[in-house]
Design a protein around this motif. Structure first.
Motif, PDB file in Angstrom:
ATOM      1  N   TYR A  96       0.999  -1.295   0.263  1.00  0.00           N
ATOM      2  CA  TYR A  96       0.296   0.129   0.127  1.00  0.00           C
ATOM      3  C   TYR A  96       1.221   1.584  -0.096  1.00  0.00           C
ATOM      4  O   TYR A  96       0.612   2.543  -0.512  1.00  0.00           O
ATOM      5  CB  TYR A  96      -1.388   0.324   1.212  1.00  0.00           C
ATOM      6  CG  TYR A  96      -1.562   0.782   1.627  1.00  0.00           C
ATOM      7  CD1 TYR A  96      -2.813   1.788   0.319  1.00  0.00           C
ATOM      8  CD2 TYR A  96      -1.213   2.207   2.871  1.00  0.00           C
ATOM      9  CE1 TYR A  96      -3.102   2.905   0.754  1.00  0.00           C
ATOM     10  CE2 TYR A  96      -2.140   3.486   2.960  1.00  0.00           C
ATOM     11  CZ  TYR A  96      -3.361   3.160   2.125  1.00  0.00           C
ATOM     12  OH  TYR A  96      -3.916   4.740   1.892  1.00  0.00           O
ATOM     13  N   GLY A  97       1.960   1.489   0.675  1.00  0.00           N
ATOM     14  CA  GLY A  97       2.767   2.201   1.213  1.00  0.00           C
ATOM     15  C   GLY A  97       3.493   2.433  -0.657  1.00  0.00           C
ATOM     16  O   GLY A  97       3.515   3.752  -1.005  1.00  0.00           O
ATOM     17  N   PHE A  98       4.136   1.372  -1.305  1.00  0.00           N
ATOM     18  CA  PHE A  98       4.490   1.760  -2.646  1.00  0.00           C
ATOM     19  C   PHE A  98       3.487   1.959  -3.588  1.00  0.00           C
ATOM     20  O   PHE A  98       3.870   2.987  -4.546  1.00  0.00           O
ATOM     21  CB  PHE A  98       5.139   0.608  -2.966  1.00  0.00           C
ATOM     22  CG  PHE A  98       6.170  -0.102  -1.994  1.00  0.00           C
ATOM     23  CD1 PHE A  98       7.695   1.314  -2.228  1.00  0.00           C
ATOM     24  CD2 PHE A  98       6.824  -1.179  -1.551  1.00  0.00           C
ATOM     25  CE1 PHE A  98       9.227   0.555  -2.029  1.00  0.00           C
ATOM     26  CE2 PHE A  98       8.286  -1.310  -0.899  1.00  0.00           C
ATOM     27  CZ  PHE A  98       8.784  -0.374  -1.307  1.00  0.00           C
ATOM     28  N   ALA A  99       2.477   2.104  -3.694  1.00  0.00           N
ATOM     29  CA  ALA A  99       1.593   1.644  -3.948  1.00  0.00           C
ATOM     30  C   ALA A  99       0.598   3.647  -3.639  1.00  0.00           C
ATOM     31  O   ALA A  99       0.385   3.730  -4.645  1.00  0.00           O
ATOM     32  CB  ALA A  99       0.201   1.158  -4.235  1.00  0.00           C
ATOM     33  N   LYS A 100       0.791   3.957  -3.065  1.00  0.00           N
ATOM     34  CA  LYS A 100       0.178   4.780  -2.618  1.00  0.00           C
ATOM     35  C   LYS A 100       0.867   6.055  -1.860  1.00  0.00           C
ATOM     36  O   LYS A 100      -0.159   7.638  -1.631  1.00  0.00           O
ATOM     37  CB  LYS A 100      -1.501   5.224  -1.954  1.00  0.00           C
ATOM     38  CG  LYS A 100      -2.636   3.896  -3.038  1.00  0.00           C
ATOM     39  CD  LYS A 100      -3.126   5.046  -4.444  1.00  0.00           C
ATOM     40  CE  LYS A 100      -4.359   4.046  -4.651  1.00  0.00           C
ATOM     41  NZ  LYS A 100      -4.558   4.388  -6.131  1.00  0.00           N
ATOM     42  N   PHE A 101       1.912   6.075  -1.993  1.00  0.00           N
ATOM     43  CA  PHE A 101       2.930   7.201  -0.633  1.00  0.00           C
ATOM     44  C   PHE A 101       3.320   7.343  -1.806  1.00  0.00           C
ATOM     45  O   PHE A 101       4.267   7.079  -2.740  1.00  0.00           O
ATOM     46  CB  PHE A 101       3.002   6.393   0.356  1.00  0.00           C
ATOM     47  CG  PHE A 101       1.687   6.697   1.887  1.00  0.00           C
ATOM     48  CD1 PHE A 101       1.648   7.351   2.407  1.00  0.00           C
ATOM     49  CD2 PHE A 101       1.074   5.034   1.379  1.00  0.00           C
ATOM     50  CE1 PHE A 101       1.002   7.646   3.324  1.00  0.00           C
ATOM     51  CE2 PHE A 101       0.382   5.520   2.577  1.00  0.00           C
ATOM     52  CZ  PHE A 101      -0.548   7.043   3.352  1.00  0.00           C
ATOM     53  N   ASP A 102       4.054   8.921  -1.630  1.00  0.00           N
ATOM     54  CA  ASP A 102       5.481   9.652  -2.212  1.00  0.00           C
ATOM     55  C   ASP A 102       6.565   9.653  -1.487  1.00  0.00           C
ATOM     56  O   ASP A 102       6.339  10.844  -0.882  1.00  0.00           O
ATOM     57  CB  ASP A 102       4.514  10.762  -3.354  1.00  0.00           C
ATOM     58  CG  ASP A 102       3.473  10.359  -4.303  1.00  0.00           C
ATOM     59  OD1 ASP A 102       3.995   9.397  -4.802  1.00  0.00           O
ATOM     60  OD2 ASP A 102       3.003  10.947  -4.989  1.00  0.00           O
ATOM     61  N   PHE A 103       7.283   9.346  -1.836  1.00  0.00           N
ATOM     62  CA  PHE A 103       8.217   9.770  -1.145  1.00  0.00           C
ATOM     63  C   PHE A 103       9.674   9.402  -1.654  1.00  0.00           C
ATOM     64  O   PHE A 103       9.875   8.713  -3.075  1.00  0.00           O
ATOM     65  CB  PHE A 103       8.952   8.688   0.484  1.00  0.00           C
ATOM     66  CG  PHE A 103       9.024   7.265  -0.145  1.00  0.00           C
ATOM     67  CD1 PHE A 103       9.593   6.460   0.167  1.00  0.00           C
ATOM     68  CD2 PHE A 103       7.645   6.634   0.113  1.00  0.00           C
ATOM     69  CE1 PHE A 103       9.831   5.283  -0.410  1.00  0.00           C
ATOM     70  CE2 PHE A 103       7.154   4.867   0.318  1.00  0.00           C
ATOM     71  CZ  PHE A 103       8.362   4.337  -0.640  1.00  0.00           C
ATOM     72  N   ILE A 155       4.996  -8.557  -1.174  1.00  0.00           N
ATOM     73  CA  ILE A 155       4.374  -6.997  -1.372  1.00  0.00           C
ATOM     74  C   ILE A 155       4.808  -6.828  -2.809  1.00  0.00           C
ATOM     75  O   ILE A 155       3.253  -5.496  -3.425  1.00  0.00           O
ATOM     76  CB  ILE A 155       6.210  -6.369  -1.042  1.00  0.00           C
ATOM     77  CG1 ILE A 155       6.025  -7.132   0.341  1.00  0.00           C
ATOM     78  CG2 ILE A 155       5.916  -5.484  -1.696  1.00  0.00           C
ATOM     79  CD1 ILE A 155       7.445  -6.149   1.068  1.00  0.00           C
ATOM     80  N   PHE A 156       4.788  -6.914  -3.804  1.00  0.00           N
ATOM     81  CA  PHE A 156       4.593  -6.775  -5.203  1.00  0.00           C
ATOM     82  C   PHE A 156       3.626  -7.549  -5.770  1.00  0.00           C
ATOM     83  O   PHE A 156       2.890  -6.547  -6.110  1.00  0.00           O
ATOM     84  CB  PHE A 156       5.847  -8.003  -6.558  1.00  0.00           C
ATOM     85  CG  PHE A 156       5.351  -7.800  -7.667  1.00  0.00           C
ATOM     86  CD1 PHE A 156       5.844  -6.432  -8.476  1.00  0.00           C
ATOM     87  CD2 PHE A 156       4.954  -8.888  -8.133  1.00  0.00           C
ATOM     88  CE1 PHE A 156       5.233  -6.248  -9.699  1.00  0.00           C
ATOM     89  CE2 PHE A 156       4.145  -8.500  -9.492  1.00  0.00           C
ATOM     90  CZ  PHE A 156       4.402  -7.699 -10.170  1.00  0.00           C
ATOM     91  N   LEU A 157       2.619  -8.005  -5.385  1.00  0.00           N
ATOM     92  CA  LEU A 157       1.451  -8.837  -5.319  1.00  0.00           C
ATOM     93  C   LEU A 157       0.321  -7.471  -4.749  1.00  0.00           C
ATOM     94  O   LEU A 157      -0.643  -6.937  -5.728  1.00  0.00           O
ATOM     95  CB  LEU A 157       0.617  -9.886  -4.845  1.00  0.00           C
ATOM     96  CG  LEU A 157       1.396 -11.047  -6.099  1.00  0.00           C
ATOM     97  CD1 LEU A 157       0.836 -12.657  -5.129  1.00  0.00           C
ATOM     98  CD2 LEU A 157       0.698 -11.377  -7.550  1.00  0.00           C
ATOM     99  N   PHE A 158       0.855  -7.105  -3.895  1.00  0.00           N
ATOM    100  CA  PHE A 158       0.132  -6.245  -3.410  1.00  0.00           C
ATOM    101  C   PHE A 158      -0.322  -4.959  -3.896  1.00  0.00           C
ATOM    102  O   PHE A 158      -1.363  -4.090  -4.123  1.00  0.00           O
ATOM    103  CB  PHE A 158       0.094  -6.386  -1.905  1.00  0.00           C
ATOM    104  CG  PHE A 158      -0.268  -7.132  -0.464  1.00  0.00           C
ATOM    105  CD1 PHE A 158      -1.484  -7.110  -0.566  1.00  0.00           C
ATOM    106  CD2 PHE A 158       0.165  -8.053  -0.118  1.00  0.00           C
ATOM    107  CE1 PHE A 158      -2.521  -7.953  -0.190  1.00  0.00           C
ATOM    108  CE2 PHE A 158      -0.240  -9.644   0.859  1.00  0.00           C
ATOM    109  CZ  PHE A 158      -1.846  -9.122   0.903  1.00  0.00           C
ATOM    110  N   ARG A 159       1.317  -4.728  -4.052  1.00  0.00           N
ATOM    111  CA  ARG A 159       1.337  -3.389  -4.699  1.00  0.00           C
ATOM    112  C   ARG A 159       0.984  -2.855  -6.426  1.00  0.00           C
ATOM    113  O   ARG A 159       0.275  -1.958  -6.457  1.00  0.00           O
ATOM    114  CB  ARG A 159       2.774  -2.421  -4.712  1.00  0.00           C
ATOM    115  CG  ARG A 159       3.481  -1.526  -5.159  1.00  0.00           C
ATOM    116  CD  ARG A 159       4.093  -1.402  -7.106  1.00  0.00           C
ATOM    117  NE  ARG A 159       4.120  -0.256  -7.352  1.00  0.00           N
ATOM    118  CZ  ARG A 159       4.685  -0.252  -9.160  1.00  0.00           C
ATOM    119  NH1 ARG A 159       4.354  -0.929  -9.119  1.00  0.00           N
ATOM    120  NH2 ARG A 159       4.591   1.211  -9.028  1.00  0.00           N
TER     121      ARG A 159
END
Length: 276
Positions: A96-103, A155-159
Motif C-alpha cells: 500500500y505504501g509503494f502504491a499510494k504514498f510518494d516519498f 509486496i509486489f502483488l499487493f502493490r
C-alpha cells in the motif's frame, strides 16, 4: 449451423471426458495414500492392493500423536502459520505504501525489493543464519518465523493490486478526517479482499509446508515442523508404510481441502494483480 453446434458439443464432451479420466488417474495415488493410512501395517503390502481398507483402523493416527511428537510438530507449524499471516499484514502495508504514498527514492527501493526476488532463497540462507546466530536467535521459534515475515513477491502483488484503487477515494477519506490506519483497515482492506484471499492461501500453504529453514535453524526436535517430522518418520519407520501414509495424509489433506475450496481466488487474485 447445426453441424457447427454438434461439432462444438462433441469437442466439449471429449474434453470433459479427457479431464475426468486425467483427474481420476492423478487422484489414484492420493486415494491410495488416504486409504492406506487407515489400514493395519500387514494389509498395506497386500497384492493385489485394496483401495477400501478391509480392516479399518485409526491406530496409525493414534500412534502419530501418542508414540511420536506430531502434536508438538503440529503446534510449531500452526505458530509459523499464525506469524506468517502477521507478516502478510506487514507485506500488505508495504504494498500500500509503494502504491499510494510518494516519498524520496520510492521507485529505487521498490526495484531493490523486486531484485531480491531474483535471488534464490538457498543463497541467502547462510547470511541470514549468521545474522540470527549473532543475535542469539538460532534454535528458537523467533529465528524460524522472523525471516518469513517480509516476502518480496507478496509486496509486489499487493502493490500491483493497490495501484488500481482510485486515489480520489483515499483523498476523500483524508478530507473527512480519517487517519492512515483507519483508511487502511476500514477502506483499503475491504476493497483488496481478492488479493488478501490469494495471498492468504499461498501464505498458508508455504507455512504449512515449511521444511528446509526450520531444519537448518533448529537443533531441538521440539521446534520441528510437520514436514520435518514426516522426514524423520520416513527415516525411523522406513518399513512401516501404513504409519508413513498416515503422516503424509495428515500433511497433504488440509492443503488439498483448502486449495479445492479457494482455487478460484488464486486465479482471480493473480488476474487482478496484473500477472495475467
Amino acid at each position: 449451423m447445426a453441424t457447427v453446434t454438434k461439432k462444438s458439443r462433441f469437442e466439449k464432451t471429449l474434453v470433459t471426458i479427457l479431464l475426468i479420466i486425467g483427474g481420476i488417474i492423478v487422484s489414484i495415488p492420493f486415494l491410495w495414500m488416504i486409504s492406506s493410512s487407515f489400514k493395519p501395517e500387514s494389509e498395506v503390502l497386500n497384492i493385489p492392493p485394496t483401495i477400501i481398507p478391509e480392516n479399518f483402523t485409526l491406530e496409525n493416527y493414534v500412534n502419530l500423536f501418542e508414540s511420536l511428537n506430531f502434536a508438538v510438530y503440529l503446534r510449531n507449524t500452526l505458530i509459523i502459520v499464525v506469524f506468517s499471516f502477521v507478516g502478510l499484514l506487514f507485506n500488505a502495508m508495504a504494498g500500500y505504501g509503494f502504491a499510494k504514498f510518494d516519498f524520496r527514492g520510492k521507485e529505487k527501493v521498490f526495484y531493490f525489493v523486486l531484485a531480491t526476488m531474483m535471488i534464490p532463497g538457498q543463497v541467502t540462507m547462510i547470511p541470514v543464519y549468521l545474522l540470527l546466530n549473532e543475535m542469539g536467535l538460532t534454535n528458537t521459534m523467533a529465528g524460524i518465523v522472523l525471516p518469513g515475515l517480509a516476502v518480496a513477491f507478496s509486496i509486489f502483488l499487493f502493490r500491483q493490486f493497490m495501484t488500481t484503487i482510485p486515489t480520489d477515494l483515499i483523498e476523500a477519506a483524508r478530507l473527512d478526517g480519517a487517519g492512515e490506519f483507519y483508511i487502511f483497515f476500514r477502506l483499503i482492506m475491504p476493497v483488496a479482499k481478492p488479493i488478501f484471499a490469494v495471498q492468504g492461501i499461498l501464505t498458508f500453504i508455504a507455512a504449512w509446508n515449511s521444511f528446509l529453514w526450520p531444519l537448518i535453524i533448529a537443533n531441538d526436535e521440539g521446534l520441528y515442523t510437520l514436514s520435518v517430522g514426516l522426514s524423520l518418520l520416513q527415516g525411523q519407520y522406513a518399513n512401516n508404510f501404513a504409519l508413513q501414509m498416515a503422516g503424509a495424509a495428515f500433511m497433504v489433506v488440509p492443503i488439498i481441502i483448502i486449495f479445492s475450496f479457494f482455487q478460484k481466488y488464486i486465479v482471480e487474485g493473480f488476474t487482478m494483480s496484473g500477472i495475467k
